[in-house]
Design an enzyme around this catalytic site. Structure first.
Site, mmCIF file in Angstrom:
data_model
loop_
_atom_site.group_PDB
_atom_site.id
_atom_site.type_symbol
_atom_site.label_atom_id
_atom_site.label_comp_id
_atom_site.label_asym_id
_atom_site.label_seq_id
_atom_site.Cartn_x
_atom_site.Cartn_y
_atom_site.Cartn_z
ATOM 1 N N GLU A 46 0.834 -1.172 0.117
ATOM 2 C CA GLU A 46 0.043 -0.077 -0.257
ATOM 3 C C GLU A 46 0.777 1.259 -0.020
ATOM 4 O O GLU A 46 2.178 1.111 0.433
ATOM 5 C CB GLU A 46 -0.900 -0.011 1.340
ATOM 6 C CG GLU A 46 -2.044 -0.960 1.146
ATOM 7 C CD GLU A 46 -3.163 -0.994 2.113
ATOM 8 O OE1 GLU A 46 -2.932 -0.307 3.270
ATOM 9 O OE2 GLU A 46 -4.054 -1.746 1.917
ATOM 10 N N HIS A 58 -9.811 11.059 3.343
ATOM 11 C CA HIS A 58 -9.541 9.943 2.200
ATOM 12 C C HIS A 58 -10.230 10.578 1.008
ATOM 13 O O HIS A 58 -11.207 10.918 1.066
ATOM 14 C CB HIS A 58 -10.262 8.453 2.752
ATOM 15 C CG HIS A 58 -9.841 7.384 1.731
ATOM 16 N ND1 HIS A 58 -9.983 7.233 0.385
ATOM 17 C CD2 HIS A 58 -8.992 6.331 2.118
ATOM 18 C CE1 HIS A 58 -9.562 6.175 0.189
ATOM 19 N NE2 HIS A 58 -8.867 5.515 1.321
ATOM 20 N N ARG A 78 -2.536 10.670 -0.171
ATOM 21 C CA ARG A 78 -4.030 10.833 0.300
ATOM 22 C C ARG A 78 -4.041 12.245 0.401
ATOM 23 O O ARG A 78 -5.140 12.698 0.065
ATOM 24 C CB ARG A 78 -4.335 10.153 1.700
ATOM 25 C CG ARG A 78 -4.790 8.839 1.321
ATOM 26 C CD ARG A 78 -4.967 8.156 2.819
ATOM 27 N NE ARG A 78 -5.391 6.805 2.755
ATOM 28 C CZ ARG A 78 -5.586 5.816 3.809
ATOM 29 N NH1 ARG A 78 -5.840 6.351 4.793
ATOM 30 N NH2 ARG A 78 -5.666 4.585 3.743
ATOM 31 N N HIS A 113 -11.706 10.401 7.397
ATOM 32 C CA HIS A 113 -11.645 9.077 7.498
ATOM 33 C C HIS A 113 -11.177 8.484 8.811
ATOM 34 O O HIS A 113 -11.364 7.604 9.365
ATOM 35 C CB HIS A 113 -10.602 8.579 6.414
ATOM 36 C CG HIS A 113 -10.549 7.354 6.217
ATOM 37 N ND1 HIS A 113 -11.217 6.432 5.854
ATOM 38 C CD2 HIS A 113 -9.255 6.708 6.093
ATOM 39 C CE1 HIS A 113 -10.763 5.180 5.816
ATOM 40 N NE2 HIS A 113 -9.376 5.292 5.889
ATOM 41 N N ARG A 136 -1.073 9.375 9.032
ATOM 42 C CA ARG A 136 -1.108 7.831 9.351
ATOM 43 C C ARG A 136 -0.718 6.993 8.394
ATOM 44 O O ARG A 136 -1.389 7.205 7.016
ATOM 45 C CB ARG A 136 -2.499 7.479 9.877
ATOM 46 C CG ARG A 136 -2.503 5.958 9.899
ATOM 47 C CD ARG A 136 -3.974 5.525 10.309
ATOM 48 N NE ARG A 136 -5.035 5.619 9.728
ATOM 49 C CZ ARG A 136 -5.418 4.769 8.945
ATOM 50 N NH1 ARG A 136 -5.113 3.483 8.958
ATOM 51 N NH2 ARG A 136 -6.531 4.804 7.986
HETATM 52 P P1 FAD Z 1 -14.025 1.345 16.252
HETATM 53 O O1 FAD Z 1 -13.759 0.064 15.605
HETATM 54 O O2 FAD Z 1 -14.297 2.604 15.622
HETATM 55 O O3 FAD Z 1 -14.888 0.834 17.470
HETATM 56 C C1 FAD Z 1 -15.399 1.936 18.304
HETATM 57 C C2 FAD Z 1 -16.354 1.281 19.170
HETATM 58 O O4 FAD Z 1 -16.799 2.071 20.304
HETATM 59 C C3 FAD Z 1 -17.880 0.696 18.459
HETATM 60 O O5 FAD Z 1 -18.240 -0.457 19.006
HETATM 61 C C4 FAD Z 1 -18.758 1.903 19.294
HETATM 62 O O6 FAD Z 1 -19.996 1.302 19.339
HETATM 63 C C5 FAD Z 1 -18.195 2.224 20.586
HETATM 64 N N1 FAD Z 1 -18.570 3.383 21.132
HETATM 65 C C6 FAD Z 1 -18.418 4.589 20.562
HETATM 66 N N2 FAD Z 1 -18.748 5.566 21.537
HETATM 67 C C7 FAD Z 1 -19.243 4.986 22.546
HETATM 68 C C8 FAD Z 1 -19.715 5.475 23.972
HETATM 69 N N3 FAD Z 1 -20.021 6.509 24.254
HETATM 70 N N4 FAD Z 1 -20.473 4.455 24.717
HETATM 71 C C9 FAD Z 1 -20.146 3.143 24.368
HETATM 72 N N5 FAD Z 1 -19.465 2.298 23.360
HETATM 73 C C10 FAD Z 1 -18.914 3.573 22.520
HETATM 74 N N6 FAD Z 1 -7.457 1.078 9.178
HETATM 75 C C11 FAD Z 1 -6.353 0.370 8.815
HETATM 76 O O7 FAD Z 1 -5.357 -0.107 9.531
HETATM 77 N N7 FAD Z 1 -6.445 -0.534 7.675
HETATM 78 C C12 FAD Z 1 -7.659 -0.360 6.768
HETATM 79 O O8 FAD Z 1 -7.539 -1.120 5.631
HETATM 80 C C13 FAD Z 1 -8.730 0.491 7.292
HETATM 81 N N8 FAD Z 1 -9.618 0.713 6.520
HETATM 82 C C14 FAD Z 1 -10.736 1.331 6.986
HETATM 83 C C15 FAD Z 1 -11.888 1.510 5.992
HETATM 84 C C16 FAD Z 1 -12.892 2.560 6.517
HETATM 85 C C17 FAD Z 1 -14.074 2.528 5.651
HETATM 86 C C18 FAD Z 1 -12.881 3.230 7.740
HETATM 87 C C19 FAD Z 1 -13.622 4.100 8.210
HETATM 88 C C20 FAD Z 1 -11.462 3.259 8.538
HETATM 89 C C21 FAD Z 1 -10.698 2.391 8.246
HETATM 90 N N9 FAD Z 1 -9.153 2.056 8.758
HETATM 91 C C22 FAD Z 1 -8.473 1.093 8.443
HETATM 92 C C23 FAD Z 1 -9.246 2.656 10.100
HETATM 93 C C24 FAD Z 1 -9.417 1.633 11.213
HETATM 94 O O9 FAD Z 1 -10.645 1.045 10.604
HETATM 95 C C25 FAD Z 1 -10.142 2.190 12.572
HETATM 96 O O10 FAD Z 1 -8.849 3.387 13.020
HETATM 97 C C26 FAD Z 1 -9.960 1.125 13.678
HETATM 98 O O11 FAD Z 1 -10.729 0.277 13.124
HETATM 99 C C27 FAD Z 1 -10.532 1.470 14.921
HETATM 100 O O12 FAD Z 1 -10.534 0.646 15.692
HETATM 101 P P2 FAD Z 1 -11.168 0.945 17.262
HETATM 102 O O13 FAD Z 1 -11.411 -0.326 17.758
HETATM 103 O O14 FAD Z 1 -10.193 1.698 17.884
HETATM 104 O O15 FAD Z 1 -12.539 1.703 17.145
#
Ligand code: FAD
Length: 477
Positions: free
Chosen positions: A102, A210, A255, A311, A346
């Protein structure tokens, strides 16, 4: 017991790993299928091939981070990434055999499963969490209970949960922009909750946009970077292939450069499309995209309308490599945190892996507290205030227009004035969203330079005095 907030890659992997080590764990989440992990695409970066190493991965991360990476976090994540991938495999997850290349990576190091790795992670981890007997309750956390700078529990929409070990894994706030690639759960309330409880927020000005997101019949879909790597081109409604007018790398420019180019096209009144016709074996390489197109009656021969969208956020709750904040008992992991790994921008696929490394390794630190107090920036005290209520839609519009892809002092001031008049003191999503937007605008105004994904048209160059210097916020006590 350890209480985990969020069911993304960070929260789920932490829960499984802690449970495996004998800890009692409980998860609460706003929405079980919420968050970015559920819709994430490309994969997770780790040095897994013979011609690669953690130090090469670190070098690529630091280059993209544009003078703002915390080298301790970079060293930690890039060294631990291969073991995190192996841990997932040991739990039973099967990656596709090849590693993808990538943008910004000098080696093939993106471990993936199909073209929807995030969803595959989610499905796998969530099933295992349920099989392990971990309780998952759907409710929104509205605030933290803190006494004498120590966490004592959380308040949720369904009552109080007492616990002196709380792991915030609530994701970022990219949904606070009118155009966003993420889900509506990600409005920054986790950061707001931590801030009001005394936690330090940092790097808020660094928001990643993005360039190629589409929306067909209201379904938002990210057209991954790899498509351009495989030959997709960008054209406007005059049929012009405009990317080379902005950067000699054309569609393969980074990006942030492409996001600004597409934004500029729209500002000139043009519409912008992705043309997929030149990609070989599109069906086998991108099955999820194919399903998306056919769901909306589109053929690969047709042009796909695209726009840039918020994004990912680099900043958040400042933590050390143990995931510890400055509030005793409060940990933050994944996108809600600011470990300093990403710096000002990032590197692709470095976020899922960050969530996995911090989540899987949390058990090592959960019984001994060191705490984090940063010394690499300026600290600004902010109090919350009462004011009129606003809707999330209003907030998203204001942010897109005033603190988006191309920023200047005049628009950032406009945004600050707007937020000074609205409520930031309650525990509603809108109130936290206003607070987070205010802090982002203030940091973006203070940083009078352009660096990483923060672009100021009134200060288009980098300034030496800002290199490595973070802007932190802490609530006035
Ligand atoms: P998230 O997966 O965002 O989960 C957050 C959780 O917290 C959710 O379950 C939500 O319900 C919960 N929550 C939020 N607020 C509260 C609250 N007040 N009380 C209780 N629960 C709450 N990164 C990569 O490294 N590779 C990729 O290929 C990639 N592709 C991506 C594609 C897209 C379309 C997007 C949007 C992002 C992408 N990213 C990618 C970024 C990456 O997906 C995220 O940074 C990562 O998944 C974040 O994970 P997380 O567990 O921190 O939070």
């Amino acid at each position: 017991m350890v209480l985990i907030i969020g069911t993304g890659v960070a929260g789920l992997s932490a829960a499984l790993s802690l449970k495996e080590k004998g800890y009692s764990v409980k998860i609460v989440t706003k929405k079980i299928t919420g968050g970015s992990t559920y819709i994430a695409k490309g994969g997770a970066a780790a040095s897994l091939s013979d011609d690669d190493s953690p130090s090469l991965h670190a070098q690529d991360t630091i280059k993209v981070g544009d003078g703002m990476c915390d080298l301790r976090a970079v060293d930690y994540v890039t060294s631990e990434a291969p073991a995190a991938i192996r841990k997932l495999e040991q739990w039973g997850f099967q990656f596709d055999p090849d590693l993808r290349l990538e943008g910004g990576h000098s080696r093939r190091r993106v471990a993936h499963k199909t073209d929807e790795t995030g969803r595959e992670f989610y499905n796998f981890l969530f099933k295992k969490v349920i099989e392990s007997g971990i309780s998952v309750k759907e409710t929104r956390v509205t605030s933290l209970i803190v006494k004498d700078h120590e966490v004592k529990g959380v308040l949720t929409e369904n009552g109080e949960i007492d616990d002196n070990k709380v792991v915030l894994a609530s994701g970022g706030y990219a949904y606070l922009y009118k155009f966003s690639s993420t889900q509506s759960t990600n409005v920054g309330d986790g950061m707001g909750i931590a801030f009001k409880a005394g936690a330090i927020l940092g790097d808020m000005e660094f928001v990643q946009f993005h360039p190629t997101v589409t929306s067909l019949d209201g379904e938002v879909f990210l057209l991954t970077e790899t498509l351009r790597g495989e030959g997709a081109i960008l054209i406007n409604d005059k049929g012009e292939r405009f990317a080379f007018d902005y950067d000699k790398r054309g569609e393969l420019a980074p990006r942030d450069v492409l996001s600004r180019a597409i934004y500029d096209q729209y500002k000139q009144g043009r519409k912008v499309f992705m043309d997929l016709k030149e990609i070989n074996n599109l069906e086998s390489k991108f099955p999820v995209l194919m399903k998306f197109l056919s769901r909306h009656g589109k053929s690969v021969k047709e042009l796909i309308p695209i726009f840039p969208a918020a994004h990912f956020v680099d900043g958040g709750v400042r933590v050390n490599i143990r995931g510890e904040t400055n509030v005793k008992g409060l940990y933050a992991i994944g996108e809600v945190s600011d470990s300093g790994l990403h710096g000002a921008n990032r590197l692709a696929s470095n976020s899922l892996i960050e969530g996995l490394v911090f989540g899987i390794n949390l058990y090592r630190y959960i019984d001994s507290w060191e705490g984090m107090y940063p010394d690499d920036g300026i600290m600004i005290g902010v109090s919350t205030w009462k004011g009129r209520s606003v809707s999330l839609n209003e907030i998203r519009e204001v942010n897109w227009n005033n603190m988006g892809i191309v920023r200047n002092a005049e628009r950032l001031q406009k945004s600050l004035e707007f937020y000074k008049g609205v409520d930031t003191s309650s525990n509603s999503e809108e109130s936290y969203a206003s607070l987070i937007s205010y802090l982002t605008s203030l940091a973006a105004l203070k940083r009078d330079e352009s660096r990483g994904n923060h672009f100021r048209e009134d200060f288009p160059s980098k300034k030496k005095e800002w290199e490595g210097k973070r802007i932190y916020f802490k609530v006035h006590e």
